[in-house]
Structure formats: structure tokens, C-alpha cells
Design a protein around this motif. Sequence first.
Motif, short mmCIF file in Angstrom:
data_model
loop_
_atom_site.label_atom_id
_atom_site.label_comp_id
_atom_site.label_asym_id
_atom_site.label_seq_id
_atom_site.Cartn_x
_atom_site.Cartn_y
_atom_site.Cartn_z
N MET A 133 13.16 -2.60 -13.99
CA MET A 133 12.12 -2.14 -14.89
C MET A 133 10.89 -3.04 -14.76
O MET A 133 11.00 -4.19 -14.35
N ILE A 134 9.76 -2.50 -15.16
CA ILE A 134 8.52 -3.28 -15.26
C ILE A 134 7.82 -2.88 -16.55
O ILE A 134 7.63 -1.69 -16.81
N ASP A 135 7.47 -3.88 -17.36
CA ASP A 135 6.69 -3.66 -18.57
C ASP A 135 5.26 -4.12 -18.31
O ASP A 135 5.06 -5.22 -17.80
N VAL A 136 4.31 -3.30 -18.71
CA VAL A 136 2.90 -3.69 -18.72
C VAL A 136 2.50 -3.68 -20.18
O VAL A 136 2.53 -2.63 -20.83
N TRP B 124 0.39 -8.98 -20.19
CA TRP B 124 1.36 -9.55 -19.27
C TRP B 124 2.10 -8.40 -18.60
O TRP B 124 2.15 -7.29 -19.11
N VAL B 125 2.66 -8.71 -17.44
CA VAL B 125 3.51 -7.79 -16.70
C VAL B 125 4.85 -8.48 -16.55
O VAL B 125 4.92 -9.61 -16.05
N PHE B 126 5.90 -7.82 -17.01
CA PHE B 126 7.25 -8.37 -16.99
C PHE B 126 8.09 -7.53 -16.04
O PHE B 126 8.34 -6.36 -16.29
N ASP B 127 8.50 -8.13 -14.93
CA ASP B 127 9.33 -7.49 -13.91
C ASP B 127 10.74 -8.01 -14.13
O ASP B 127 10.97 -9.23 -14.08
N TYR B 128 11.71 -7.12 -14.39
CA TYR B 128 13.04 -7.56 -14.78
C TYR B 128 14.09 -6.50 -14.46
O TYR B 128 13.77 -5.38 -14.09
N ASN C 85 -3.89 -7.77 -28.29
CA ASN C 85 -5.22 -8.01 -28.86
C ASN C 85 -5.41 -9.52 -29.09
O ASN C 85 -4.48 -10.30 -28.86
N PRO C 86 -6.60 -9.95 -29.54
CA PRO C 86 -6.83 -11.40 -29.74
C PRO C 86 -5.86 -12.05 -30.74
O PRO C 86 -5.62 -13.24 -30.67
N ALA C 87 -5.29 -11.26 -31.65
CA ALA C 87 -4.32 -11.80 -32.61
C ALA C 87 -2.93 -11.96 -31.99
O ALA C 87 -2.02 -12.46 -32.65
N GLY C 88 -2.76 -11.54 -30.73
CA GLY C 88 -1.46 -11.64 -30.07
C GLY C 88 -0.54 -10.48 -30.36
O GLY C 88 0.64 -10.53 -30.02
N GLU C 89 -1.07 -9.42 -31.00
CA GLU C 89 -0.25 -8.24 -31.29
C GLU C 89 -0.22 -7.33 -30.07
O GLU C 89 -1.23 -7.17 -29.38
N VAL C 90 0.92 -6.70 -29.84
CA VAL C 90 1.04 -5.74 -28.75
C VAL C 90 0.30 -4.48 -29.16
O VAL C 90 0.58 -3.89 -30.21
N THR C 91 -0.67 -4.06 -28.34
CA THR C 91 -1.42 -2.83 -28.63
C THR C 91 -0.91 -1.66 -27.79
O THR C 91 -1.10 -0.51 -28.17
N ARG C 92 -0.28 -1.97 -26.67
CA ARG C 92 0.29 -0.92 -25.82
C ARG C 92 1.35 -1.54 -24.93
O ARG C 92 1.15 -2.62 -24.37
N LYS C 93 2.46 -0.84 -24.83
CA LYS C 93 3.53 -1.25 -23.92
C LYS C 93 3.94 -0.05 -23.09
O LYS C 93 4.39 0.96 -23.63
N ASP C 94 3.73 -0.15 -21.78
CA ASP C 94 4.20 0.87 -20.85
C ASP C 94 5.40 0.31 -20.12
O ASP C 94 5.34 -0.79 -19.55
N VAL C 95 6.50 1.05 -20.17
CA VAL C 95 7.75 0.63 -19.53
C VAL C 95 8.00 1.56 -18.35
O VAL C 95 8.19 2.77 -18.54
N PHE C 96 7.99 0.99 -17.15
CA PHE C 96 8.26 1.76 -15.94
C PHE C 96 9.70 1.47 -15.52
O PHE C 96 10.09 0.31 -15.39
N VAL C 97 10.47 2.51 -15.34
CA VAL C 97 11.91 2.38 -15.16
C VAL C 97 12.35 3.06 -13.87
O VAL C 97 11.77 4.07 -13.45
N ASP C 98 13.38 2.50 -13.24
CA ASP C 98 14.01 3.13 -12.08
C ASP C 98 14.77 4.35 -12.62
O ASP C 98 15.87 4.23 -13.15
#
Length: 146
Positions: free
Chosen positions: A112-115, A88-92, A119-132
Motif C-alpha cells: 500500500m501507499i498513503d499520500v 507525507w507519503v507512506f510506502d508500506y 494543514n499548518p496545525a498538523g491535522e490530516v486534510t486528505r488521505k489517499d490510500v493506494f492499494v494492491d
Amino acid sequence: MATSSLAEVRTAMTVEDAYARYHAAWEAQDPDRIADLHSTDSIFWLQDGRSPFVQGREPIRRHCAGLFQLYGEIGFEPCRVLYGEDRWVFDYTMVLKLTDTSGKPFVARIDMIDVVDVNPAGEVTRKDVFVDRAATQEALARAGLG
């Protein structure tokens, strides 16, 4: 409805559910819940041009606990959430209630924007946070934190 379309809908619901659980943990400012929603080898990377990534549940838990300790109350004003098959991409806008160097309270608003990959179990495998970065530096300097 074709089988592939149904599979895509189920995948999107799974990603939506993962997002809902994850966002609720951030809203609750609960570093243990946040870390538990990451895979064991997950990467959390604040893409601000200076910070290296954090990898693994326990380092992510410590990182999040440090953020909540440093900034106090953190709020999130969603702009939009975009769902893919496994991300998911979260723009906030992140909202921080801070105190300036003279002791006067102020509210910092940082786009900010989170990408977030899951994984198939619903666990976060990577979170990139792009910030102003400019807004972040301005707010931290005003609060005497940067």
C-alpha cells in the motif's frame, strides 16, 4: 544556514511529528485518535477502484472502526516515508491475520501507499490510500470476506 532552509526544516519536522502521531494511532487501532487527527472536513479515500471517499471526522472514525472490526489485527511494515512541506507519503505492507473459509489461519500481505496532506496545525486534510487491488481481492476471497 539561510532563513528559508531553516523554515523548510521546521516544516519537515512538523510533518514528521504529525506522521508519528498519526501512525501511532493506527498502530494502536484507535479510531477515535485517528479521527481526532483529521481536520473537520478531511477526506479519506481508499483508491481501490470501487470505494467512494469518506469525508468528516465522525464518518472517518466510523470507517476506521469498521476496518478494525472487519479485519481484526492489522499490522504495518514500513518500507519508506517521504516528507514534503505539507504532506507525507507512506510506502508500506499491510499485514492482516485472517482465517480462510476452512477455518485455517493465514497472513495476508498487501502493498500500500498513503499520500497524506496536512494543514499548518498538523491535522490530516486528505488521505489517499493506494492499494494492491489484486492482493486485496485474493486475501478477502480466501477469508470469505470479498
